[in-house]
Write a protein that holds these residues in place. Structure first.
Motif, mmCIF file in Angstrom:
data_model
loop_
_atom_site.group_PDB
_atom_site.id
_atom_site.type_symbol
_atom_site.label_atom_id
_atom_site.label_comp_id
_atom_site.label_asym_id
_atom_site.label_seq_id
_atom_site.Cartn_x
_atom_site.Cartn_y
_atom_site.Cartn_z
ATOM 1 N N ALA A 13 38.631 32.705 41.043
ATOM 2 C CA ALA A 13 38.416 34.038 40.475
ATOM 3 C C ALA A 13 36.968 34.483 40.616
ATOM 4 C CB ALA A 13 38.835 34.051 39.009
ATOM 5 N N SER A 14 36.044 33.541 40.494
ATOM 6 C CA SER A 14 34.622 33.888 40.561
ATOM 7 C C SER A 14 34.155 34.137 41.990
ATOM 8 C CB SER A 14 33.779 32.757 39.956
ATOM 9 O OG SER A 14 33.778 31.616 40.809
ATOM 10 N N GLY A 15 34.911 33.635 42.964
ATOM 11 C CA GLY A 15 34.510 33.761 44.355
ATOM 12 C C GLY A 15 33.743 32.565 44.873
ATOM 13 N N HIS A 16 33.464 31.577 44.004
ATOM 14 C CA HIS A 16 32.794 30.370 44.512
ATOM 15 C C HIS A 16 33.651 29.708 45.576
ATOM 16 C CE1 HIS A 16 30.601 26.676 44.903
ATOM 17 N NE2 HIS A 16 31.645 25.968 44.499
ATOM 18 N N LEU A 17 34.955 29.624 45.346
ATOM 19 C CA LEU A 17 35.871 29.147 46.370
ATOM 20 C C LEU A 17 36.530 30.345 47.044
ATOM 21 C CD1 LEU A 17 37.641 26.090 44.688
ATOM 22 C CD2 LEU A 17 35.688 26.088 46.252
ATOM 23 N N GLY A 18 36.738 30.226 48.348
ATOM 24 C CA GLY A 18 37.325 31.341 49.076
ATOM 25 C C GLY A 18 38.820 31.449 48.885
ATOM 26 N N ALA A 19 39.507 30.300 48.860
ATOM 27 C CA ALA A 19 40.968 30.325 48.774
ATOM 28 C C ALA A 19 41.472 28.927 48.466
ATOM 29 C CB ALA A 19 41.581 30.833 50.077
ATOM 30 N N ALA A 20 42.765 28.854 48.161
ATOM 31 C CA ALA A 20 43.413 27.564 47.943
ATOM 32 C C ALA A 20 44.855 27.651 48.416
ATOM 33 C CB ALA A 20 43.364 27.158 46.466
ATOM 34 N N GLY A 21 45.405 26.512 48.756
ATOM 35 C CA GLY A 21 46.814 26.400 49.111
ATOM 36 C C GLY A 21 47.397 25.211 48.385
ATOM 37 N N LEU A 22 48.382 25.456 47.521
ATOM 38 C CA LEU A 22 48.909 24.409 46.648
ATOM 39 C C LEU A 22 50.411 24.259 46.833
ATOM 40 C CD1 LEU A 22 47.017 25.472 43.381
ATOM 41 C CD2 LEU A 22 46.251 23.851 45.141
ATOM 42 N N ASP A 23 50.835 23.016 47.047
ATOM 43 C CA ASP A 23 52.264 22.719 47.197
ATOM 44 C C ASP A 23 52.799 21.891 46.039
ATOM 45 O OD1 ASP A 23 54.731 22.726 48.723
ATOM 46 O OD2 ASP A 23 54.337 20.620 49.201
ATOM 47 N N VAL A 24 51.903 21.409 45.185
ATOM 48 C CA VAL A 24 52.295 20.518 44.083
ATOM 49 C C VAL A 24 51.607 20.950 42.798
ATOM 50 C CG1 VAL A 24 52.867 18.491 45.478
ATOM 51 C CG2 VAL A 24 50.486 18.910 44.848
ATOM 52 N N PHE A 25 52.283 20.686 41.669
ATOM 53 C CA PHE A 25 51.794 21.127 40.368
ATOM 54 C C PHE A 25 52.075 20.035 39.337
ATOM 55 C CE2 PHE A 25 53.206 24.624 43.014
ATOM 56 C CZ PHE A 25 52.037 25.371 43.112
ATOM 57 N N PRO A 26 51.333 20.017 38.240
ATOM 58 C CA PRO A 26 51.440 18.894 37.305
ATOM 59 C C PRO A 26 52.738 18.813 36.520
ATOM 60 C CG PRO A 26 49.903 20.532 36.477
ATOM 61 C CD PRO A 26 50.228 20.930 37.886
ATOM 62 N N ALA A 27 53.423 19.939 36.295
ATOM 63 C CA ALA A 27 54.644 19.925 35.480
ATOM 64 C C ALA A 27 55.736 20.719 36.186
ATOM 65 C CB ALA A 27 54.369 20.492 34.090
ATOM 66 N N GLU A 28 56.023 20.334 37.419
ATOM 67 C CA GLU A 28 57.023 21.062 38.216
ATOM 68 C C GLU A 28 58.388 21.052 37.531
ATOM 69 O OE1 GLU A 28 56.971 19.225 42.077
ATOM 70 O OE2 GLU A 28 54.853 19.669 42.391
ATOM 71 N N PRO A 29 59.128 22.183 37.636
ATOM 72 C CA PRO A 29 58.879 23.346 38.498
ATOM 73 C C PRO A 29 57.977 24.423 37.902
ATOM 74 C CG PRO A 29 60.998 23.587 37.438
ATOM 75 C CD PRO A 29 60.479 22.252 37.004
ATOM 76 N N ALA A 30 57.392 24.168 36.740
ATOM 77 C CA ALA A 30 56.468 25.155 36.173
ATOM 78 C C ALA A 30 55.206 25.235 37.038
ATOM 79 C CB ALA A 30 56.104 24.763 34.742
ATOM 80 N N VAL A 31 54.713 26.437 37.224
ATOM 81 C CA VAL A 31 53.469 26.664 37.953
ATOM 82 C C VAL A 31 52.441 27.182 36.959
ATOM 83 C CG1 VAL A 31 52.362 28.012 39.780
ATOM 84 C CG2 VAL A 31 54.690 27.156 40.093
ATOM 85 N N PRO A 32 51.248 26.613 36.932
ATOM 86 C CA PRO A 32 50.232 27.071 35.974
ATOM 87 C C PRO A 32 50.009 28.576 36.042
ATOM 88 C CG PRO A 32 49.516 25.044 37.018
ATOM 89 C CD PRO A 32 50.756 25.465 37.732
ATOM 90 N N GLU A 33 50.062 29.221 34.899
ATOM 91 C CA GLU A 33 49.919 30.680 34.825
ATOM 92 C C GLU A 33 48.599 31.167 35.396
ATOM 93 O OE1 GLU A 33 51.924 33.136 33.681
ATOM 94 O OE2 GLU A 33 53.613 31.786 33.277
ATOM 95 N N VAL A 34 47.562 30.317 35.363
ATOM 96 C CA VAL A 34 46.230 30.749 35.801
ATOM 97 C C VAL A 34 46.202 31.143 37.274
ATOM 98 C CG1 VAL A 34 44.903 29.524 34.055
ATOM 99 C CG2 VAL A 34 45.608 28.321 36.145
#
Length: 319
Positions: free
Chosen positions: A252-273
Motif C-alpha cells: 500500500a505504501s509503495g515500498h514494494l511494487g507488487a506481489a503474487g500469492l498462491d498460498v494463505f495461512p487459513a485457506e480458503p480464507a484470504v486475508p482481507e488486507v
C-alpha cells in the motif's frame, strides 16, 4: 482379498481407477472443510488411507486411527498437516509425493512473477469491467524481468526448477538456503549466505519455505524493509511464512511494487488486507494444479502405499 484404502477427497480419474482396481477403496469425496469424524469412521478395517494437505490430522485424531491402518499417504510434499511424531508412535508409515510437482509449482511461481511485474491481474479486471480507455504509450506500465535479479528463498527442487526458468528470461538468480548446494545443483545461481545481503540483492523474492513454527512470519516488516523499493514478492510455499499485515502495508505504501500469492495461512480464507490492493495477484493454491501433475502425485502416493503394504521401504517414505 484386496487391502482396504480410504481416500478423503475426489482425485483425478486415472488415480481413482487404479485405486478401485488394486484396493477395496472407499471414496469419501469430501468437499470444503475436512470432516475428521467421517474420515476416521471410514477407516474401519482399512490398511491404508490417502489424504490431502487440506485434511489435518493432529495427535488426537491419529490416536483414534484403528490398529488395522499401516500407511498414511498425503497428496502433497509437505507434511505439516500431519502430526508425524504421533504417527511414528503408532507405528504408522507416512508417504508423500516429492519431485513430481516441482516443475508445475515453479511454473506457477513464474506465472505470478510475470503477472505481478506486468500488472496482468489489474489489466484483466479493467477489461472485464469494460473500463479500458484504450491504448496509450504510458498506460498501465509494468516492469520487465529481463536483467533483474531473482532471489530464491529455499533452493530445493522447486527453487532449482524456477532458477532454470528465470535464466531463460535473462534474469540473474541468487539464493539463500540453510547451506550452499553442490555446484551441479546450483545451475549458475549464486549463493548468498548473509540474509540481509540476499534480501537487498533481489528485485524479485520468491519464497519456497516449508510451514511450521520455525518459518512462521519469516517475511516480516524488518525483512521487507531490506528489500529494494519496488521489489516484487512471490509465495508458492506456505501462507504462514508471510506476515500479511506487514506485506500489505508495504504494498500500500509503495515500498514494494507488487506481489503474487498462491498460498494463505487459513485457506480458503484470504486475508482481507489484500482484497483492496490492485498490486497483488491472488490465486487459489494452484501450484501443482495441472492434470498431468495431480495425476502423477496420486500415482506416486499409491506406489508408496503398495510398497509399504508389501513390506518394503519406498523412496517417498517420510516417517
Amino acid at each position: 482379498m484386496k487391502p482396504g484404502l480410504t481416500i478423503s477427497r475426489v482425485l483425478p480419474a486415472p488415480v481413482e481407477a487404479r485405486a478401485a482396481e488394486g484396493f477395496a477403496a472407499r471414496f469419501l469425496a469430501q468437499d470444503g472443510a475436512f470432516d475428521a469424524a467421517a474420515f476416521l469412521a471410514a477407516l474401519d478395517g482399512a490398511a491404508a488411507a490417502l489424504i490431502t494437505p487440506a485434511d489435518r490430522l493432529d495427535a488426537a485424531a491419529i490416536a483414534r486411527i484403528p490398529a488395522t491402518l499401516r500407511v498414511l499417504a498425503t497428496f502433497s510434499v509437505g507434511t505439516d498437516h500431519i502430526d508425524l511424531d504421533a504417527a511414528k508412535s503408532r507405528g504408522l508409515a507416512v508417504v508423500n509425493t516429492p519431485d513430481v510437482l516441482s516443475f508445475a509449482t515453479a511454473e506457477l511461481a513464474l506465472t505470478l512473477m510475470l503477472a505481478a511485474a506486468r500488472r496482468a491481474g489489474e489489466g484483466e479486471r479493467i477489461v472485464r469491467a469494460r473500463a479500458w480507455p484504450g491504448w496509450t504509450p504510458t498506460y498501465l506500465l509494468g516492469t520487465s524481468l529481463q536483467g533483474k535479479t531473482l532471489g530464491i528463498l529455499g533452493m530445493g527442487r522447486i527453487g532449482q526448477a524456477l532458477a532454470r526458468m528465470a535464466q531463460g528470461l535473462s534474469m540473474r538468480v541468487v539464493y539463500h538456503n540453510r547451506r550452499r548446494l553442490p555446484p551441479e545443483q546450483e545451475g549458475g545461481a549464486a549463493f548468498i549466505a548473509d540474509e540481509a545481503d540476499f534480501l537487498s540483492a533481489a528485485d524479485v523474492l520468491s519464497i519456497h519455505l516449508p510451514g511450521g513454527a520455525a518459518t512462521l512470519h519469516w517475511l516480516n516488516a524488518a525483512r521487507i524493509a531490506r528489500l529494494k523499493p519496488g521489489a516484487i514478492v512471490v509465495n508458492t510455499g506456505r501462507g504462514t511464512t508471510i506476515d500479511d499485515e506487514a506485506l500489505a502495508a508495504a504494498l500500500a505504501s509503495g515500498h514494494l511494487g507488487a506481489a503474487g500469492l498462491d498460498v494463505f495461512p487459513a485457506e480458503p480464507a484470504v486475508p482481507e488486507v489484500y482484497l483492496g490492493l490492485e498490486n497483488v495477484v491472488l490465486l487459489p493454491h494452484l501450484g501443482s494444479a495441472t492434470r498431468e501433475t495431480r495425476t502423477a502425485m496420486g500415482m506416486l502416493a499409491l506406489d508408496g502405499i503398495e510398497e509399504v503394504l508389501a513390506g518394503r521401504s519406498p523412496a517417498n517414505l517420510v516417517a
